[in-house]
Design an enzyme around this catalytic site. Sequence first.
Site, short mmCIF file in Angstrom:
data_model
loop_
_atom_site.label_atom_id
_atom_site.label_comp_id
_atom_site.label_asym_id
_atom_site.label_seq_id
_atom_site.Cartn_x
_atom_site.Cartn_y
_atom_site.Cartn_z
N ASP A 97 8.81 -2.41 -3.83
CA ASP A 97 8.23 -2.59 -2.10
C ASP A 97 8.54 -0.76 -2.07
OD1 ASP A 97 7.91 -2.63 0.59
OD2 ASP A 97 7.88 -4.27 0.41
N HIS A 98 7.64 -0.16 -1.76
CA HIS A 98 7.93 1.49 -1.47
C HIS A 98 8.24 1.22 0.23
CE1 HIS A 98 8.74 5.26 -1.65
NE2 HIS A 98 7.06 5.71 -2.39
N ARG A 99 7.88 0.53 0.92
CA ARG A 99 8.52 -0.05 2.10
C ARG A 99 9.82 -0.14 2.60
NH1 ARG A 99 5.37 -4.53 4.12
NH2 ARG A 99 5.87 -5.32 1.81
#
Length: 554
Positions: free
Chosen positions: A526-528
């Site tokens: 998850d790039h967040r």
Amino acid sequence: MALVEVQVPDIGDFDEVTVIELMVKVGDTVKAEQSLITVESDKASMEIPSSTAGVVKEMRVALGEKVKQGSIVLVVEAAGAAVAAPAVAAFAAPAVAAVAAAPAAPVAVAAQVVSGPVQVHVPDIGDFKDVVVIEVMVKPGDAIKVEQSLITVESDKAAMEIPSSHAGVLKELKIKLGDKVNIGDLLAILEGTVAAAAAPVAAAAAPVAAVAAAVASTLAAAPTPLAAAAVAAPAHAPGGNTVGLPHASPSVRKFARELGVPLEEVKGSGLKGRITEGDVHAFTKAVMSGAAQTKAQAAKAPAASGGDGAALGLIPWPNVDFAKFGPIERKEMGRIKKISGANLLRNAIMIPAVTNHDDADITDLEAFRVSTNKENEKSGVKVTMLAFLIKACVAALKKYPEFNSSLDGDALVYKNYWHIGFAADTPNGLMVPVIRDCDKKGVLQISQEMGELAKKAREGKLSPAEMSGATFTISSLGGIGGKYFTPIINAPEVAILGVCKSTMEPVWDGKQFVPRLMLPLSLTWDHRVIDGAAAARFNAFLGQILSDFRRVLL
Ligand code: CAO
């Protein structure tokens, strides 16, 4: 087979108690010692167990009915395994007798007036030590009455509510969920004009202490879990709940907690709205089948859950009459596929996911696995590559803890436990059983549990609890084939590892190409929460461990 009348055993000094829950019905097969009904006085609730194993032929009690020692609960066609009568009496009698003695305490409350801050401590809870706070029933600002239950504590054998020794306004709670408490520990500070119990702490504590002591001695005499479940809330009268808590017995609360069911959202079907184990089951079923949502799910539901994409501003889904082009057959999707489909869609849409691919050299590890399996041939437990991968992932998750976290609003929740889910291909669709505490288990144990859970998954017998709580998931297609793929993250986790089939490949060792067994890894993140550099490091570390498993020990 003989018909046996199961009676209410010796319930101490209680004359009559009310049936508040029927836990079995005609046609059910019951085991000896299985709880049949719950009865309640104004001070305690207890479950009445069966003295005999068999099939229930006739119910002789109804909800709301009053029963006493000797009342016939039901008729069982006995299967043979009867419990000696003294054992039943042994657990019921002391606990109830102790509770029966308790009403003296509230009566002893005097109008002694105390002003200023008052400390409320854990009263005498008998032989129990380090009991865990499983429920906090009040919050700062609440007006507290003498004897009002403040918290519920639980040992591995019993749950009990701890009442307040004083009245007043709650200024400060000194404990929180999960804390372990002992006699004398400071629980809360009350303020205002405070009417205290006559004998400050001890008087109010008496019922709890008495029950706890009775349970302790009872358990020593007859260590049955049902005996423990029989003890409940001395100061928490049914229907008279002043703090808005759902009304349920400790065993039902524990059951709900294990499944992660928010009890306050469950509608009680028992007497006076009491929540039964059946209600928790029904709620879980409804949520799992998609027929109902918890409030938390509803709050987090994606805008696109309607399925046509309109809420996302997308053009409509193509509506094609396939029969125009050739013969067709329409089949409804199974329940599991529908549920997992909805979850996958949400996760695919809501998570800005990226996948990093890498290869790990597992030549030596595979050789070790094969030789271990040869040595252990007789044990019946086959060590799988996936079990090694789970251990390797735990080591990587410990080194890079954000991969073991979850997003909660603007905060990251780091989990200090390592429960690993693994995707299992079943005739009904994809399921993800969870192996708990993989950091504490060896590869053999993990292999064994994985085998059992995969079997259960294929037979459709996994419980919701066995599919919840994962902190990271591995999806292995290694036994099937393929090179790399892009697995979808299993929210609220933040990463998933996909693994494909290992193949022998020529690898340059600096001087020449040598044949090495290479395992394709696909890590979706998850790039967040995670960035590409961390993901590359995670994969590289995983590769190092898999190529030399001794690194797990470092
Ligand atoms: N490379 C090469 N061979 C592998 C391998 C790998 N990475 N992983 C497993 N194998 C081999 C095993 O050694 C075994 O061989 P032998 O029978 O000769 O010993 C064979 O493949 C079968 O393994 P398995 O699949 O029974 O066992 P597993 O531990 O690898 O996997 C389980 C168990 C439950 C994960 C698996 O059965 C399964 O269901 N996989 C599918 C998961 C899935 O669908 N993922 C996709 C999700 S996204 O849609």
